[in-house]
Design a protein around this motif. Structure first.
Motif, mmCIF file in Angstrom:
data_model
loop_
_atom_site.group_PDB
_atom_site.id
_atom_site.type_symbol
_atom_site.label_atom_id
_atom_site.label_comp_id
_atom_site.label_asym_id
_atom_site.label_seq_id
_atom_site.Cartn_x
_atom_site.Cartn_y
_atom_site.Cartn_z
ATOM 1 N N ARG A 92 13.721 35.865 33.707
ATOM 2 C CA ARG A 92 14.238 34.977 33.335
ATOM 3 C C ARG A 92 13.304 34.487 32.944
ATOM 4 O O ARG A 92 11.792 34.559 32.929
ATOM 5 C CB ARG A 92 14.560 33.412 34.858
ATOM 6 N N PHE B 154 16.095 27.849 30.667
ATOM 7 C CA PHE B 154 15.688 29.052 31.087
ATOM 8 C C PHE B 154 16.561 30.345 31.218
ATOM 9 O O PHE B 154 17.192 30.653 32.673
ATOM 10 C CB PHE B 154 15.542 28.416 32.815
ATOM 11 N N VAL B 155 17.181 31.025 30.398
ATOM 12 C CA VAL B 155 17.724 31.793 30.493
ATOM 13 C C VAL B 155 17.226 32.906 31.418
ATOM 14 O O VAL B 155 16.602 33.727 31.422
ATOM 15 C CB VAL B 155 17.579 33.196 28.777
ATOM 16 N N SER B 156 18.516 33.337 32.537
ATOM 17 C CA SER B 156 18.801 34.425 33.434
ATOM 18 C C SER B 156 18.945 35.685 33.229
ATOM 19 O O SER B 156 19.778 36.008 32.512
ATOM 20 C CB SER B 156 18.882 33.229 34.525
ATOM 21 N N GLN C 143 19.100 35.117 39.323
ATOM 22 C CA GLN C 143 18.632 35.196 38.207
ATOM 23 C C GLN C 143 17.779 35.695 37.763
ATOM 24 O O GLN C 143 16.925 36.062 36.151
ATOM 25 C CB GLN C 143 18.248 33.646 39.022
ATOM 26 N N PHE D 86 12.085 20.391 36.350
ATOM 27 C CA PHE D 86 13.134 20.060 35.234
ATOM 28 C C PHE D 86 14.920 20.388 36.341
ATOM 29 O O PHE D 86 14.531 20.410 37.251
ATOM 30 C CB PHE D 86 13.573 21.846 34.624
ATOM 31 N N PHE D 87 15.378 19.905 35.333
ATOM 32 C CA PHE D 87 16.890 18.968 36.139
ATOM 33 C C PHE D 87 17.728 21.089 35.901
ATOM 34 O O PHE D 87 17.542 20.711 34.291
ATOM 35 C CB PHE D 87 16.898 18.591 34.768
ATOM 36 N N ALA E 257 21.267 20.641 35.725
ATOM 37 C CA ALA E 257 22.659 20.034 36.196
ATOM 38 C C ALA E 257 22.835 19.472 36.988
ATOM 39 O O ALA E 257 23.748 18.987 38.005
ATOM 40 C CB ALA E 257 23.537 21.629 37.102
ATOM 41 N N GLY F 140 21.152 36.798 28.571
ATOM 42 C CA GLY F 140 21.440 36.841 29.445
ATOM 43 C C GLY F 140 22.556 37.794 29.289
ATOM 44 O O GLY F 140 23.279 38.370 27.984
HETATM 45 N N1 LIG Z 1 22.089 33.534 31.814
HETATM 46 C C1 LIG Z 1 22.420 32.260 32.040
HETATM 47 N N2 LIG Z 1 21.136 31.756 31.715
HETATM 48 C C2 LIG Z 1 21.104 30.343 32.255
HETATM 49 C C3 LIG Z 1 22.113 29.712 31.795
HETATM 50 C C4 LIG Z 1 23.386 30.480 32.244
HETATM 51 O O1 LIG Z 1 24.749 29.638 31.865
HETATM 52 N N3 LIG Z 1 23.860 31.561 31.534
HETATM 53 N N4 LIG Z 1 22.799 28.371 32.743
HETATM 54 C C5 LIG Z 1 21.162 27.311 31.920
HETATM 55 C C6 LIG Z 1 21.484 26.475 32.345
HETATM 56 S S1 LIG Z 1 22.315 25.196 31.561
HETATM 57 C C7 LIG Z 1 20.777 25.444 33.474
HETATM 58 S S2 LIG Z 1 20.446 24.301 33.999
HETATM 59 C C8 LIG Z 1 19.821 26.437 34.211
HETATM 60 C C9 LIG Z 1 20.291 26.927 35.797
HETATM 61 O O2 LIG Z 1 18.985 26.983 35.969
HETATM 62 P P1 LIG Z 1 19.029 27.625 38.336
HETATM 63 O O3 LIG Z 1 20.615 28.081 38.432
HETATM 64 O O4 LIG Z 1 17.764 27.731 38.274
HETATM 65 O O5 LIG Z 1 19.648 25.599 38.708
HETATM 66 O O6 LIG Z 1 20.194 28.116 33.625
HETATM 67 C C10 LIG Z 1 19.807 28.222 32.267
HETATM 68 N N5 LIG Z 1 20.018 29.775 31.853
#
Ligand SMILES: Nc1nc2c(c(=O)[nH]1)N[C@H]1C(S)=C(S)[C@@H](COP(=O)(O)O)O[C@H]1N2
Ligand SMILES: [Mo]
Length: 175
Positions: free
Chosen positions: A150, A162-164, A146, A66-67, A69, A110
């Protein structure tokens, strides 16, 4: 400062430090010590989800590209299907309305308040069958900032959903 006041300040500091540590160690933000996140809304068993609850569900693994950023990321995620977790807490549906399950949405939040929404029809094996999962390992490692859990949406192009550090999932009527 009187000894008694000093003792109460020390007690409060110890309590706050303990609470902060419990949060950092075991929780994405919801449900108290040891809980991963909480489930709310239209389910038969609302409340905290613990690691043992996920361990009871079938384990799934997905290689996902996945992309994030603008950068391409490829990771192998391990976890359980969002659908399986919903089955384990029991989504409340009625009849009528016709196909009530297809009106349900799952809001994932999140610990930072970031939110994304999934449709129950998108993940139902009878409809979209999308293997959206709660991941607790990436390339065999725990998720750090994360995590502890997630969301991974394997067919999404970008990582936005992909909510972390999941704190809460809520089942609602979207229709
Ligand atoms: N809790 C939370 N999850 C998030 C985000 C966030 O700001 N908060 N950003 C999202 C976005 S826009 C992206 S591109 C990915 C980034 O995942 P990465 O940190 O594994 O690269 O997380 C997603 N999950
Ligand atoms: Mo993003």
């Amino acid at each position: 400062m009187k000894i008694r006041n000093l003792l109460s300040v020390l007690f409060l500091l110890a309590f706050v430090a303990g609470a902060v540590q419990a949060r950092a160690g075991g929780s994405g933000g919801g449900g108290g010590a040891g809980a991963l996140f909480v489930v709310t809304g239209q389910v038969q068993k609302p409340g905290p989800i613990y690691p043992g609850d996920l361990a009871k569900l079938p384990k799934t693994q997905e290689n996902v590209t996945f992309f994030s950023a603008g950068q391409v990321v490829s990771q192998s995620f391990t976890g359980v299907l969002l659908w399986d977790l919903l089955q384990s807490v029991g989504v409340i549906t009625t009849n009528p309305p016709k196909n009530d399950i297809l009106r349900k949405i799952i809001v994932v939040t999140g610990s930072d308040g970031y939110e994304a929404v999934f449709g129950a029809g998108e993940i139902s094996p009878n409809f979209g069958g999308n293997q959206i999962m709660f991941a607790y390992l990436a390339d065999g490692q725990s998720l750090g900032a994360q995590g502890p859990v997630r969301i991974v949406a394997p067919t999404d192009k970008q990582g936005g959903r992909f909510v972390s550090a999941i704190a809460k999932i809520e089942v609602k009527d979207g229709g």
